[in-house]
Design a protein around this motif. Sequence first.
Motif, PDB file in Angstrom:
ATOM      1  N   THR A 149       0.781  -1.084   0.040  1.00  0.00           N
ATOM      2  CA  THR A 149       0.056  -0.012   0.038  1.00  0.00           C
ATOM      3  C   THR A 149       0.810   1.236   0.015  1.00  0.00           C
ATOM      4  N   SER A 150       0.629   1.952  -1.229  1.00  0.00           N
ATOM      5  CA  SER A 150       1.581   3.181  -1.216  1.00  0.00           C
ATOM      6  C   SER A 150       0.648   4.391  -0.988  1.00  0.00           C
ATOM      7  N   ILE A 151       0.929   5.207   0.002  1.00  0.00           N
ATOM      8  CA  ILE A 151      -0.046   6.409   0.361  1.00  0.00           C
ATOM      9  C   ILE A 151       1.180   7.705   0.052  1.00  0.00           C
ATOM     10  N   GLY A 152       0.682   8.370  -1.078  1.00  0.00           N
ATOM     11  CA  GLY A 152       1.373   9.689  -1.190  1.00  0.00           C
ATOM     12  C   GLY A 152       0.671  10.914  -0.736  1.00  0.00           C
ATOM     13  N   MET A 153       1.145  11.836  -0.099  1.00  0.00           N
ATOM     14  CA  MET A 153       0.817  12.796   0.799  1.00  0.00           C
ATOM     15  C   MET A 153       1.246  14.253   0.084  1.00  0.00           C
ATOM     16  N   HIS A 154       0.079  15.152  -0.037  1.00  0.00           N
ATOM     17  CA  HIS A 154       0.177  16.371  -0.084  1.00  0.00           C
ATOM     18  C   HIS A 154      -0.138  17.345   1.123  1.00  0.00           C
ATOM     19  N   LEU A 155       0.830  18.322   1.674  1.00  0.00           N
ATOM     20  CA  LEU A 155       0.603  18.897   3.119  1.00  0.00           C
ATOM     21  C   LEU A 155      -0.142  20.208   2.408  1.00  0.00           C
ATOM     22  N   THR A 156      -1.094  20.607   3.304  1.00  0.00           N
ATOM     23  CA  THR A 156      -1.956  21.918   3.142  1.00  0.00           C
ATOM     24  C   THR A 156      -2.114  22.337   4.521  1.00  0.00           C
ATOM     25  N   GLU A 157      -1.718  23.541   4.641  1.00  0.00           N
ATOM     26  CA  GLU A 157      -2.054  24.191   5.859  1.00  0.00           C
ATOM     27  C   GLU A 157      -2.896  25.397   5.817  1.00  0.00           C
ATOM     28  N   SER A 158      -3.753  25.415   6.946  1.00  0.00           N
ATOM     29  CA  SER A 158      -5.252  26.305   6.592  1.00  0.00           C
ATOM     30  C   SER A 158      -4.775  27.140   7.924  1.00  0.00           C
ATOM     31  N   LYS A 201       2.916  -4.575   3.308  1.00  0.00           N
ATOM     32  CA  LYS A 201       3.891  -3.550   3.264  1.00  0.00           C
ATOM     33  C   LYS A 201       3.126  -2.035   3.087  1.00  0.00           C
ATOM     34  N   LEU A 202       3.868  -1.289   3.607  1.00  0.00           N
ATOM     35  CA  LEU A 202       3.200   0.263   3.735  1.00  0.00           C
ATOM     36  C   LEU A 202       4.311   1.204   3.356  1.00  0.00           C
ATOM     37  N   LEU A 203       4.005   2.125   2.550  1.00  0.00           N
ATOM     38  CA  LEU A 203       4.957   3.152   2.044  1.00  0.00           C
ATOM     39  C   LEU A 203       4.068   4.508   2.364  1.00  0.00           C
ATOM     40  N   ILE A 204       4.698   5.398   3.117  1.00  0.00           N
ATOM     41  CA  ILE A 204       4.228   6.762   2.853  1.00  0.00           C
ATOM     42  C   ILE A 204       5.408   7.715   2.811  1.00  0.00           C
ATOM     43  N   PHE A 205       4.847   8.652   1.903  1.00  0.00           N
ATOM     44  CA  PHE A 205       5.843   9.669   1.451  1.00  0.00           C
ATOM     45  C   PHE A 205       5.141  10.890   0.957  1.00  0.00           C
TER      46      PHE A 205
END
Length: 652
Positions: A356-365, A506-510
Amino acid sequence: MAPGEKIKAKIKKNLPVRGPQAPTIKELMRWYCLNTNTHGCRRIVVSRGRLRRLLWILFTLTAVALIFWQCALLVLSFYTVSVSIKIHFQKLDFPAVTICNINPYKYSAVRPLLADLEQETRAALKTLYGFSEIESRSRREAEPWSSAWEGTQPKFLNLIPLMVFNEGETSKATDFFTGQKRRVSGSIIHKAADVMHVQESKEVVGFQLCSNNTSNCTVYTFSSGVNAIQEWYKLHYMNIMAQVPLEKKINMSYSAEELLVTCFFDGVSCDASNFTLFHHPMYGNCYTFNNKENETIHSTSMGGSEYGLQVILYINEEEYNPFLVSSTGAKVIIHRQDEYPFIEDVGTEIETAMATSIGMHLTESFKLGEPYSQCTEDGSDVPIDNIYNAAYSLQICLHSCFQTKMVQSCGCAQYSQPLPPAANYCNYQQHPNWMYCYYQLHQAFVQERLGCQALCREACGFKEWTLTTSLAQWPSVVSETWLLRVLTWDQGQQIKKKLNKTDLAKLLIFYKDLNQRSIIESPANSVEMLLSNFGGQLGLWMSCSIVCIIEIIEVFFIDSLSIIARQQWQKAKRWWTQKQAPACPEAPASHQGQDNLGLDIDDDLPTFTSALRLPPAPGAQVPGTPPPRYNTLRLERAFSNQLTDTQVPAES
C-alpha cells in the motif's frame, strides 16, 4: 400688545425667515432644498408643474432607497474574507504515523476470558443459521430453539437477549434462548445494513437493552444478522475487557518487535525504538512513528517513495478473534505530532499480501476568528474540557463532550484513552446500566441532541494531509519464495513459524512532492475601503459627499427637533399665560380716529408699504399740502455794515 410690538411682529411675519431659524419644518425643508448640494432635492422645489415635481420626488426617493440598499450590502459584506493560496517549495517535517493491527489482542491470550461468551455466540449462530451442518430451513424451524442450550444456562443472553422479529411484527419477537414468542415493549431502533439478510425471509435480528428497573427498554434491530451478532458480541467484549488491568492488556496485544518486521525512513534503517506505544481501547497496542516524545522531529528533503517511511507489518491472521473483526490487515492514521490519533474515525486500512503506497500533499490552513468565523485558536473559549493530552481539534472536542456526558449520565467512560477525571471504564459489575445508557447517549449524539455539535468549534489553524492511495500485489509470484524465507529467518527470534504472505503487509508513506500549500484568510474589507465605497455610492446616486451627510444630520435631526421643541414650548407658554390671566368682561369696540377708519388702534399698525395702499376714509376730506411760504426763505442780514457790491436792492 403695544403698537410698536405689533408693528415689529407684522414685519417679522412678512419678512422671509431662512435656515435653522425658520419657524416651521416646512420652511426649513424649503430652505434646505434650495441651498443643498444634492441636485435632486433642489429640483423638487424649483421645478415648474406638478408632473415634473412629482417625477423629481420619485427619482430622489429611488436614489435614496438605492443608497440605503447598497450601503446595507456593504455593511453586511464587511466581515467577509478573501482567501489566498500560497505554494512553498521547502524541506518539510514528516508527520506522525500511527499504526495499529485491526485485531487488538492475540486470540490465544484473550480466549480464556472470552470462553463463555464465544460458547453462547456459537450456540446463537447455530440456532439462527444452523451453520455447523448443512440443513434445510424446514429442519431448522422444526428443531426446538432451546436444543442448543441443553445442559447450559446462558449468562450473556440473559443479560442482553437476542431476538428475531418477523416482518410487520414489532410488539412480539422470538427469544433465542427459549424459542418462544415474547412481548416487546419500548421503542425500536432499526439499523439498516446491506451485508446480508437473515435467511431468505423478512426477518430481522436484534437485542433488547433495559435500564436498571427494566421498565424502560429499547430494542435495536439489524437487517443483517452479521451486524447484529457482532454488535451484541462487542458489547459483552467491552464489558469483559474493561475489567482487565491496562498492563495486562498491553501484554496480551502485539509488541513493536512483533508488529514491525522491517523499517526504513529516508533511505536509513529504523527499528522499534523509533516508535512510541499508544494503547487504544478497541485496537490494542498501536505504535506512532515520529511522535512528539522523540528527541527530534524527522523531516524529508526529497519527494518520492524512496525518501519516505517503508515498513513491513506482521499481521498474524491466526491470532484474529473470529467474532470481533471480520477483516484482516492494519490501520494507519497520519496526523500532527501534538494531535491525538482517533484511529477509529479516520484510519486507513492496509491489506495483507499487498503493498500500500500512500502519497501525501501537505495543506496548512489559517482561518480568521471572530467576527469573521466561529473558529477558536486553542479551544480555551470552548465550554468543553479537553480530557486528552493533545492540541485542540474539532474531533477532540466532540469526543471529550461525549465522554463527559457519558460520565455524567452513566458513571463511566468508554472508548477513551486517557479516561476523564474521576472516571473508569464501563463494566457491568460496577455499572449495570451502562450498556443501555451508552446506546441512548450514542443515539442522541448521532442525532445531534446532546448539544456537542453546537458547543464545539473548528480550530482556526490546522494541517491536513491529502492522501493518494495505490495498491500492488506483494510479494510477487517470482519473489515470494526467497523473500518469505529471508523474512522468516530475520524474525526467527520473534516469530516461531514460517511466514505466509497473508500474514504480511507492506506500507509506504511519502511526500509526492515538497510543495506545501498554505490557505490563508485575510479581511476582504477595511474601514478605509468601506468609507470609500460609501462615498462612491453617495456620489453616484445623489452627487453628495460626507459633508452633505453631516448637513442632513444637522437639518433633519438637530434643526427639526429644535423647531418642534420651540413650537411645543411656545404652545405650553401660551397655555400657561392664558391659565394665569384673570377673567375680565369684554369692552365694546370703539373707534378712535373717526376721520380715518384705517387707523384703528385695535388693528395692527401698517407698515410703510402697506400704508401707501390704504384707501381713503369714506366721507372725509383729506387735507391737501399747503404751498410753501417763500418769505421764509429770505436771508437775514448777518452783518450791519455790508459791502456795497453785495447789497441787495430794496423791494419796490
